[in-house]
Design a protein around this motif. Structure first.
Motif, PDB file in Angstrom:
ATOM      1  N   SER A 163      -1.101  33.817 -32.552  1.00  0.00           N
ATOM      2  CA  SER A 163      -0.374  35.040 -32.855  1.00  0.00           C
ATOM      3  C   SER A 163      -0.960  36.152 -31.994  1.00  0.00           C
ATOM      4  CB  SER A 163      -0.497  35.399 -34.344  1.00  0.00           C
ATOM      5  OG  SER A 163      -1.773  35.956 -34.611  1.00  0.00           O
ATOM      6  N   ASP A 164      -0.388  37.348 -32.120  1.00  0.00           N
ATOM      7  CA  ASP A 164      -0.911  38.481 -31.362  1.00  0.00           C
ATOM      8  C   ASP A 164      -2.329  38.850 -31.778  1.00  0.00           C
ATOM      9  OD1 ASP A 164       1.471  38.628 -30.016  1.00  0.00           O
ATOM     10  OD2 ASP A 164       2.321  40.194 -31.310  1.00  0.00           O
ATOM     11  N   LEU A 165      -2.748  38.402 -32.964  1.00  0.00           N
ATOM     12  CA  LEU A 165      -4.076  38.742 -33.485  1.00  0.00           C
ATOM     13  C   LEU A 165      -5.131  37.685 -33.176  1.00  0.00           C
ATOM     14  CD1 LEU A 165      -3.006  40.143 -36.979  1.00  0.00           C
ATOM     15  CD2 LEU A 165      -3.613  41.439 -34.923  1.00  0.00           C
ATOM     16  N   THR A 166      -4.746  36.592 -32.525  1.00  0.00           N
ATOM     17  CA  THR A 166      -5.699  35.527 -32.194  1.00  0.00           C
ATOM     18  C   THR A 166      -6.518  35.931 -30.976  1.00  0.00           C
ATOM     19  OG1 THR A 166      -4.125  33.860 -32.953  1.00  0.00           O
ATOM     20  CG2 THR A 166      -5.996  33.089 -31.670  1.00  0.00           C
ATOM     21  N   SER A 167      -7.838  35.997 -31.144  1.00  0.00           N
ATOM     22  CA  SER A 167      -8.705  36.330 -30.016  1.00  0.00           C
ATOM     23  C   SER A 167      -8.987  35.077 -29.192  1.00  0.00           C
ATOM     24  CB  SER A 167     -10.023  36.918 -30.511  1.00  0.00           C
ATOM     25  OG  SER A 167     -10.904  37.135 -29.428  1.00  0.00           O
ATOM     26  N   GLN A 168      -8.999  35.257 -27.861  1.00  0.00           N
ATOM     27  CA  GLN A 168      -9.372  34.183 -26.943  1.00  0.00           C
ATOM     28  C   GLN A 168     -10.613  34.559 -26.140  1.00  0.00           C
ATOM     29  OE1 GLN A 168      -5.235  34.171 -25.303  1.00  0.00           O
ATOM     30  NE2 GLN A 168      -5.421  31.942 -25.487  1.00  0.00           N
ATOM     31  N   ASP A 169     -11.254  35.639 -26.549  1.00  0.00           N
ATOM     32  CA  ASP A 169     -12.460  36.136 -25.890  1.00  0.00           C
ATOM     33  C   ASP A 169     -13.679  35.528 -26.582  1.00  0.00           C
ATOM     34  OD1 ASP A 169     -14.739  37.634 -25.158  1.00  0.00           O
ATOM     35  OD2 ASP A 169     -13.528  39.411 -24.755  1.00  0.00           O
ATOM     36  N   ALA A 170     -14.395  34.662 -25.875  1.00  0.00           N
ATOM     37  CA  ALA A 170     -15.522  33.946 -26.476  1.00  0.00           C
ATOM     38  C   ALA A 170     -16.606  34.904 -26.965  1.00  0.00           C
ATOM     39  CB  ALA A 170     -16.114  32.960 -25.477  1.00  0.00           C
ATOM     40  N   HIS A 171     -16.855  35.987 -26.239  1.00  0.00           N
ATOM     41  CA  HIS A 171     -17.884  36.946 -26.654  1.00  0.00           C
ATOM     42  C   HIS A 171     -17.481  37.669 -27.939  1.00  0.00           C
ATOM     43  CE1 HIS A 171     -20.193  36.312 -23.013  1.00  0.00           C
ATOM     44  NE2 HIS A 171     -19.100  36.515 -22.285  1.00  0.00           N
ATOM     45  N   GLU A 172     -16.216  38.051 -28.020  1.00  0.00           N
ATOM     46  CA  GLU A 172     -15.722  38.698 -29.239  1.00  0.00           C
ATOM     47  C   GLU A 172     -15.772  37.746 -30.428  1.00  0.00           C
ATOM     48  OE1 GLU A 172     -11.495  40.387 -31.002  1.00  0.00           O
ATOM     49  OE2 GLU A 172     -11.847  40.463 -28.834  1.00  0.00           O
ATOM     50  N   ILE A 173     -15.397  36.500 -30.198  1.00  0.00           N
ATOM     51  CA  ILE A 173     -15.431  35.506 -31.281  1.00  0.00           C
ATOM     52  C   ILE A 173     -16.859  35.283 -31.747  1.00  0.00           C
ATOM     53  CG2 ILE A 173     -15.010  33.076 -31.827  1.00  0.00           C
ATOM     54  CD1 ILE A 173     -12.662  33.223 -29.797  1.00  0.00           C
ATOM     55  N   GLU A 174     -17.803  35.217 -30.807  1.00  0.00           N
ATOM     56  CA  GLU A 174     -19.200  34.997 -31.177  1.00  0.00           C
ATOM     57  C   GLU A 174     -19.745  36.177 -31.978  1.00  0.00           C
ATOM     58  OE1 GLU A 174     -22.773  32.819 -31.408  1.00  0.00           O
ATOM     59  OE2 GLU A 174     -20.706  32.263 -30.905  1.00  0.00           O
ATOM     60  N   ARG A 175     -19.374  37.398 -31.614  1.00  0.00           N
ATOM     61  CA  ARG A 175     -19.815  38.579 -32.385  1.00  0.00           C
ATOM     62  C   ARG A 175     -19.285  38.506 -33.818  1.00  0.00           C
ATOM     63  NH1 ARG A 175     -18.807  41.326 -27.449  1.00  0.00           N
ATOM     64  NH2 ARG A 175     -16.684  41.854 -28.131  1.00  0.00           N
ATOM     65  N   GLU A 176     -18.037  38.077 -33.965  1.00  0.00           N
ATOM     66  CA  GLU A 176     -17.466  37.952 -35.301  1.00  0.00           C
ATOM     67  C   GLU A 176     -18.177  36.862 -36.102  1.00  0.00           C
ATOM     68  OE1 GLU A 176     -15.201  38.727 -38.576  1.00  0.00           O
ATOM     69  OE2 GLU A 176     -15.324  39.903 -36.720  1.00  0.00           O
ATOM     70  N   MET A 177     -18.533  35.766 -35.441  1.00  0.00           N
ATOM     71  CA  MET A 177     -19.269  34.691 -36.115  1.00  0.00           C
ATOM     72  C   MET A 177     -20.595  35.218 -36.676  1.00  0.00           C
ATOM     73  SD  MET A 177     -17.689  31.682 -35.975  1.00  0.00           S
ATOM     74  CE  MET A 177     -16.402  30.818 -35.048  1.00  0.00           C
ATOM     75  N   LEU A 178     -21.293  36.022 -35.901  1.00  0.00           N
ATOM     76  CA  LEU A 178     -22.586  36.551 -36.336  1.00  0.00           C
ATOM     77  C   LEU A 178     -22.417  37.502 -37.523  1.00  0.00           C
ATOM     78  CD1 LEU A 178     -24.262  37.192 -32.861  1.00  0.00           C
ATOM     79  CD2 LEU A 178     -24.675  35.293 -34.435  1.00  0.00           C
ATOM     80  N   LEU A 179     -21.345  38.289 -37.527  1.00  0.00           N
ATOM     81  CA  LEU A 179     -21.075  39.180 -38.657  1.00  0.00           C
ATOM     82  C   LEU A 179     -20.770  38.386 -39.928  1.00  0.00           C
ATOM     83  CD1 LEU A 179     -18.876  41.927 -36.929  1.00  0.00           C
ATOM     84  CD2 LEU A 179     -21.219  42.174 -37.773  1.00  0.00           C
ATOM     85  N   VAL A 180     -20.013  37.316 -39.776  1.00  0.00           N
ATOM     86  CA  VAL A 180     -19.699  36.465 -40.931  1.00  0.00           C
ATOM     87  C   VAL A 180     -20.967  35.829 -41.489  1.00  0.00           C
ATOM     88  CG1 VAL A 180     -18.540  34.332 -41.645  1.00  0.00           C
ATOM     89  CG2 VAL A 180     -17.315  36.014 -40.259  1.00  0.00           C
TER      90      VAL A 180
END
Length: 254
Positions: A163-180
């Motif tokens: 979807s338009d909200l799906t990130s494909q940026d590995a750095h952004e995804i990794e930052r979100e993983m650390l927050l979770v």
């Protein structure tokens, strides 16, 4: 009965960290003499529960374990085990509760229970695969792996856009993983399915993440902020972890 209990304790002692036993190691760990340890391991190997390496003379899990596990899964054993717990959460929150097992670079829904009159989807969830980079159900599991494990599973392959909200940026995804990982649960809205939102928590077995528990809802229905149910979500995730942790404190003989 003591011999049966001891044999089961040996089988339950295998894990990702303990993949094999030597005779002397087992004897020391279970307070046995060497001959008793040898007889126990040999008997389990004879029945196929263990495999005796002819070179190292060490014992690993054998094909009988795989046959039993395969039969249990094919007959829906996991779903039957967790569905009563999911039902309690679904009834309490009026949302859809689902249990998702790790499956390579995905988590796979193996059980789901709808709560109230507003199911999350119009089609069954069981069997659906959620990719590591999109949605709370998968992030709640992958966030609790090490960064090197995530690198191996996620970042060396194309990341699909759902979807338009799906990130494909590995750095952004990794930052979100650390927050979770820091707060202990995940939230998503429209990343994997543009019509749904969900909160998810990891399920730990013996200190290791193995699955995720999710509460989801359709964005077409207004039931209040789903994040108000984080506490019962975390409580139920801990309850599932205890249910799946077969190695109880008294599993080994003193």
């Amino acid at each position: 009965m003591q011999t049966v209990d001891r044999a089961l304790a040996v089988l339950l002692s295998f894990s990702t960290r303990r993949t094999e036993w030597g005779v002397m190691e087992l004897a020391e760990e279970f307070d046995l003499d060497k001959s008793a340890a040898q007889r126990l391991l040999s008997t389990l190997a004879h029945r196929g529960f263990l495999y005796a390496d002819p070179v190292t003379r060490r014992y690993r899990m054998g094909p009988a374990m795989w046959r039993i596990a395969g039969t249990w899964e094919r007959r829906g054993g996991m779903a039957l085990l967790v569905e009563p717990v999911l039902s309690e959460l679904a009834d309490r929150t009026s949302r859809t509760a689902s249990f998702n097992l790790a499956d390579g670079s995905y988590v796979r829904c193996v059980a789901a229970v709808d709560g109230g009159n507003a199911p999350m989807r119009d089609h069954p969830l069981v069997g659906e695969l959620y990719p590591a980079h999109a949605g709370a159900a998968s992030r709640a599991y992958f966030a609790f792996l090490s960064s090197s494990q995530r690198q191996a599973l996620m970042y060396h392959r194309p990341l699909a856009k759902f979807s338009d909200l799906t990130s494909q940026d590995a750095h952004e995804i990794e930052r979100e993983m650390l927050l979770v990982a820091e707060k202990g649960w995940a939230y998503s809205e429209g990343e994997y399915d543009s019509n749904t939102r969900a909160i998810s928590a990891p399920v730990f077995v013996l200190g290791r993440p193995v699955a995720s528990l999710s509460l989801g809802e359709s964005k077409r229905v207004s039931l209040g902020d789903i994040r108000e149910h984080v506490d019962p979500l975390l409580h139920t995730a801990a309850k599932l972890g205890a249910l799946l942790s077969t190695q109880t404190p008294d599993a080994r003989p003193s």
